[in-house]
Scaffold this motif. Structure first.
Motif, PDB file in Angstrom:
ATOM      1  N   PRO A   4       0.859  -1.280  -0.056  1.00 59.62           N
ATOM      2  CA  PRO A   4       0.088   0.164  -0.029  1.00 59.62           C
ATOM      3  C   PRO A   4       0.761   1.306  -0.228  1.00 59.62           C
ATOM      4  O   PRO A   4       2.009   1.121   0.418  1.00 59.62           O
ATOM      5  N   TYR A   5       0.315   2.371  -0.445  1.00 57.28           N
ATOM      6  CA  TYR A   5       1.132   3.561  -0.208  1.00 57.28           C
ATOM      7  C   TYR A   5       1.170   3.756   1.072  1.00 57.28           C
ATOM      8  O   TYR A   5       0.344   4.104   1.901  1.00 57.28           O
ATOM      9  N   ILE A   7       7.300   9.262  -2.243  1.00 50.16           N
ATOM     10  CA  ILE A   7       6.756   9.867  -3.644  1.00 50.16           C
ATOM     11  C   ILE A   7       6.047   8.847  -4.282  1.00 50.16           C
ATOM     12  O   ILE A   7       5.698   7.659  -4.007  1.00 50.16           O
ATOM     13  N   ARG A   8       5.087   9.514  -5.384  1.00 46.10           N
ATOM     14  CA  ARG A   8       4.264   8.914  -6.062  1.00 46.10           C
ATOM     15  C   ARG A   8       4.490   9.181  -7.659  1.00 46.10           C
ATOM     16  O   ARG A   8       5.008   9.947  -7.961  1.00 46.10           O
ATOM     17  N   THR A  29      10.097   8.031  -9.936  1.00 44.48           N
ATOM     18  CA  THR A  29       9.060   8.437  -9.278  1.00 44.48           C
ATOM     19  C   THR A  29       7.951   7.367  -9.118  1.00 44.48           C
ATOM     20  O   THR A  29       7.063   7.628  -8.274  1.00 44.48           O
ATOM     21  N   ASP A  30       8.145   6.477  -9.872  1.00 45.26           N
ATOM     22  CA  ASP A  30       7.072   5.218  -9.781  1.00 45.26           C
ATOM     23  C   ASP A  30       8.016   3.970  -9.179  1.00 45.26           C
ATOM     24  O   ASP A  30       8.581   3.240  -9.882  1.00 45.26           O
ATOM     25  N   VAL A  31       7.804   3.960  -7.718  1.00 47.11           N
ATOM     26  CA  VAL A  31       8.886   3.146  -7.043  1.00 47.11           C
ATOM     27  C   VAL A  31       7.914   1.936  -6.417  1.00 47.11           C
ATOM     28  O   VAL A  31       6.870   2.167  -6.282  1.00 47.11           O
ATOM     29  N   ALA A  52      11.557   6.408  -1.568  1.00 46.36           N
ATOM     30  CA  ALA A  52      11.950   7.908  -1.763  1.00 46.36           C
ATOM     31  C   ALA A  52      11.110   8.793  -1.146  1.00 46.36           C
ATOM     32  O   ALA A  52       9.896   8.798  -1.474  1.00 46.36           O
ATOM     33  N   ILE A  53      11.708   9.382  -0.353  1.00 47.23           N
ATOM     34  CA  ILE A  53      10.849  10.555   0.525  1.00 47.23           C
ATOM     35  C   ILE A  53      11.260  11.924  -0.036  1.00 47.23           C
ATOM     36  O   ILE A  53      12.366  12.228  -0.342  1.00 47.23           O
TER      37      ILE A  53
END
Length: 855
Positions: free
Chosen positions: A680-681, A701-702, A741-743, A750-751
């Motif tokens: 989950p995010y 990151i998103r 950015t898509d991890v 990635a913060i």
């Protein structure tokens, strides 16, 4: 603040080698591989034992099993970093660790790189150079694909054999291929999984950047567990779909889907336009397309008017008949490609005479101008086969039948849906309502205290109701008299159900009695259930009853959550009221769900047509069903004690959905839940940071942060860019920004620091776990020049170090340019030690040892 860069293990030397060293060249396997190496005109150098094994980019190990440890040690001593073990041998990971070398294998079918003339495999055929990569474990499937590719002129960038997947496995290979500029699509054959979460993580990362099509012939697991599909037929497809991967179910479909995804542009929409030079074949194709569930394009008045200029009159609804002019097929296809209502175009060419060649050449010429998917069915064999070869040579997607082309368009649509699903990142808490977690914990605790691992009926319904899932009011009764009294309080008509910890409610006929008009009928029904229970020979001492008011009429549905041996918790959705052991009719997805994913699950379920308006009955409330699915997903995420949750039936109607029966199985005490396959995010990592009057939101990151990330990098100086990327680049390729950015939060974090006033990204810190056991990780950190001196870099690094500790990371490293003095000073203050990198005078390594701990 200046920058540290990530320099992970780079497999480019293995998968694009300039030199190869072969040991075991005198074994039968080694002789075959050596002959193929020499016959393929490799552009690099080849060495064997006769040349006294030397430093090479890639080692090939064809030795007998007993000689493999010594061979690996010799290759490593010569300076080789990566090897492919073609032989079969047990214990390869330990051998590789002892030698200090990374390996693919054992029993790998090797590596083929047509662009290098490299055939480091036992296969005598080598496909031509192309843009697809094949990664697999089965040599027979690999041979089949090559045997198809060579006569059809289909090219490949790589053929890579994972073998036993014991060390360098799918993760590292997929990471490399997803960034390889010579690869535009990946074919994935999966036979054995060493680490399912790592595999799905890598597959999702690859599918973000490349179309990935897979075949999985009965995935096998460590420890002899049953193959995945026997446990839940739709689960593997759902898991791969959430990774953005298209699963196929036959070798023929596998090959066809890969060719389509490699040669056809992504689908613009769902509507397919058909153009043909045969009215009859066009009608048959339209019938086949609608039977396959496709939507035929309905041309707008404007599009019809444009076509009328070519055809002499507006086309009727359905397939567009181009007439007999040979170039008209191409002209109509080009015109349709500009129509916004057209998602893809299927051109069907039936043999018509001496001008067929002109029609094919016109299609090849116009294809360059068409920006929607173009699929061509060139029919016939005498001339059609030649036409297909010419179309294939032009890198167009061509098929021998309309049905095959229709399947190709369906592959495009499935791939589009899968990649959209992979971009959905539900949070660990997606509910807008507040569940009563304390009530759930209390009821589970009471069941544990009573020694029960099964929670049935009213208690199970109460647990689901704690997550605001609508349930029918229930009363528990131990005797027929109590059942009659409970019904009188709830109201009539009533329902009486057997409540037994060892017997599902609807397991045998007569365990549920409906439409009871009064208390006497309830009493008699309860006595009849006890009698039937005795006739079954079951233990009646634990029997009780659940009494409910009759549920409103509606479509019966079922939601079932259970563990899959590979995938962890899986959510099944489909028709209710049937055999409780039958899961074949259920569509599947994985938690976490959000409303978008829940609606998609509903629409692909077999029961979906029954939810639409039909025979004068209104449509069921799909929003209510989707909300129920999301709440069930949240319940199982929050409650790892649940082994199985079965809501059956759920009654869906135009006013909502309500559960009438439930059953919960608890895990044995101390038994952990398998990890969620899809992370989950991690919204729990969101924090705020304030310095000198400036406010920042620190959060994971998103994917939608890509534009802001690019904008942040544009504000860096040339020196900062050199420090970060070890080169003087000014901008990053789109693919690299996408990758950053898509991890996948299982193996990377990635913060970012976001200005709360403008929403701009001002800094980022990243931690990437290694591809084996995840106990080591590499870091990068950067903040833009305007926020230097605010302590933002320290806050970001502290956040990812804390995340690393919770993941069990024991060591964090990062490569830093030796002249990056500010960064070296900063990283020392955080407790890192600095070490020289052998052979590299301009780079040092920063290292921090951690003691893993739980926050």
């Amino acid at each position: 603040m200046v920058i540290a860069a990530i320099r992970r293990f780079d497999p480019a030397r293995v998968f694009h080698p300039g030199s190869v060293s072969l040991s075991g060249s005198e074994t039968p396997l080694g002789r075959q591989v050596l002959a193929n190496l020499r016959a393929a005109a490799f552009t690099g150098t080849i060495a064997t034992e006769a040349d006294e094994l030397q430093t090479a980019d890639l080692a090939l190990v064809a030795d007998d099993a007993a000689d493999i440890p010594a061979a690996l040690a010799r290759h490593a001593a010569a300076g080789v970093r990566g090897a492919i073990v073609l032989s079969q041998t047990p214990g390869l990971p330990a051998m590789a660790r002892a030698a200090g070398i990374r390996v693919l294998g054992p029993h790998s079918f090797g590596l083929i790189v047509p662009g290098l003339g490299l055939n480091a495999s036992p296969f005598t055929l080598m496909p031509p150079r192309g843009r697809a990569a094949f990664v697999g474990q089965s040599s027979s499937i690999a041979r089949t694909v090559i045997d198809w590719a060579v006569p059809n002129g289909v090219g490949f960038s790589h053929f890579a054999g994972i073998g036993g997947n014991s060390d360098v496995g799918f993760g590292l290979v997929l990471d490399y291929l997803s960034r390889d500029p010579s690869t535009t699509a990946i074919m994935l054959e999966v036979d054995r999984l060493r680490d399912p979460p790592q595999f799905f993580s890598a597959a999702r990362a690859a599918a973000r950047l490349r179309p990935v099509v897979a075949i999985a012939p009965g995935v096998r697991l460590p420890g002899g567990q049953q193959e995945a599909r026997r446990n839940f037929p739709a689960a593997l497809e759902a898991a791969l779909a959430r990774a953005g991967v298209l699963l196929t179910f036959s070798v023929a479909e596998f090959i066809a889907a890969a060719e389509t995804l490699t040669r056809v542009k992504p689908a613009r929409g769902d509507a397919l336009a058909i153009v043909t030079n045969s009215v009859a074949i066009g009608r048959l194709t339209a019938d086949a397309a609608t039977s396959a569930g496709l939507t035929l394009a309905e041309l707008s008045p404007q599009t019809s008017q444009v076509l009328a200029l070519r055809l002499g009159k507006p086309p009727p609804p359905g397939p567009v008949f181009s007439g007999k002019a040979p170039i008209r097929l191409a002209e109509i296809a080009a015109l349709l490609s500009t129509a916004p209502e057209v998602g893809g175009i299927l051109v069907i060419h039936a043999p018509s005479g001496s001008e067929d060649d002109t029609a094919i050449e016109a299609l090849i010429a116009c294809a360059k101008t068409i920006n929607v998917p173009l699929l061509i069915a060139a029919l016939g064999e005498a001339h059609g086969l030649e036409h297909r070869h010419r179309l294939s040579a032009a890198r167009l997607a061509c098929f021998d039948t309309p049905e095959a082309a229709i399947a190709g368009f369906r592959h495009l649509l499935r791939n589009r849906r899968n990649r959209a699903a992979a971009r959905e990142l539900p949070g660990s808490a997606v509910l807008k309502i507040a569940p009563d977690k304390a009530a759930v914990a209390m009821r589970i605790g009471a069941a544990r205290a009573a020694g029960h691992e099964v929670i049935v009926q009213d208690e199970a319904l109460a647990i689901t109701a704690a997550y605001k899932i609508p349930v029918i009011a229930s009363r528990h009764a131990m005797t027929p008299d109590e059942a009659a009294a409970a019904a009188a309080k709830l109201g009539f008509p009533a329902v009486v159900k057997l409540s037994h910890p060892d017997i599902p409610t609807n397991q045998f006929a007569g365990s549920v009695v409906l439409d009871l008009p009064d208390a006497t009928a309830v009493h008699d029904a309860a006595r009849a259930i006890l009698l039937r229970l005795a006739q079954q020979g079951a233990d009646a001492t634990q029997a009780g009853f659940v009494v409910q008011q009759q549920a409103p009429r509606g479509t019966q549905l079922r939601i079932r959550v259970s563990d899959h041996p590979v995938l962890g918790p899986v959510i099944g959705f489909g028709p209710g009221g049937g055999d409780p052991d039958d899961v074949a009719s259920l569509a599947a997805d994985l938690p976490p769900l959000n409303l978008t994913l829940a609606h998609a699950l509903i629409r692909r379920a077999a029961v979906a047509p029954a939810l639409a308006a039909h025979r004068g009955a209104p449509a069921a409330d799909e929003d209510a069903i989707a909300a129920t699915l999301v709440r069930v997903s949240q319940l199982v995420i929050d409650t790892p004690e649940i082994l199985l949750l079965d809501l059956d039936p759920i009654f869906a109607h135009e006013h909502g959905a309500i559960a009438a029966s439930a059953r919960i199985l608890l895990r044995p005490p101390g038994s952990p839940r398998p990890p969620l396959l899809i992370s989950p995010y991690p919204s729990e990592l969101i924090t705020h940071y304030t310095a000198k009057g400036q406010n920042f939101l620190l959060r994971p990151i998103r994917p939608e942060d890509a534009d802001a990330h690019t904008a942040m990098l544009s504000r860096f100086s040339a020196e900062d860019m050199r420090y970060r990327f070890f080169s003087a680049m000014r901008t990053l390729p789109v693919e690299q920004v996408t990758r950053m950015t898509d991890v996948d939060y299982k193996r990377e974090m990635a913060i970012i620091a976001v200005r709360e006033t403008t929403g701009e990204t001002a800094g980022v810190a990243r931690l990437v776990c290694d591809d084996t056991d995840g106990t080591s990780a590499e870091f990068a950190v950067v903040v833009e020049p305007a926020v230097k001196g605010l302590g933002l870099g320290t806050a970001l690094m502290s956040a990812i170090i804390a995340w690393g500790r919770t993941r069990g990371v024991g060591e964090i490293t990062g490569q830093i340019l030796a002249d990056n003095a500010p960064m070296l000073a900063f990283i020392k203050r955080l407790g890192f030690s600095i070490h020289h990198v052998p052979g590299e005078s301009d780079v040092v390594e920063a290292r921090l040892l951690l003691e893993p701990q739980e926050l």
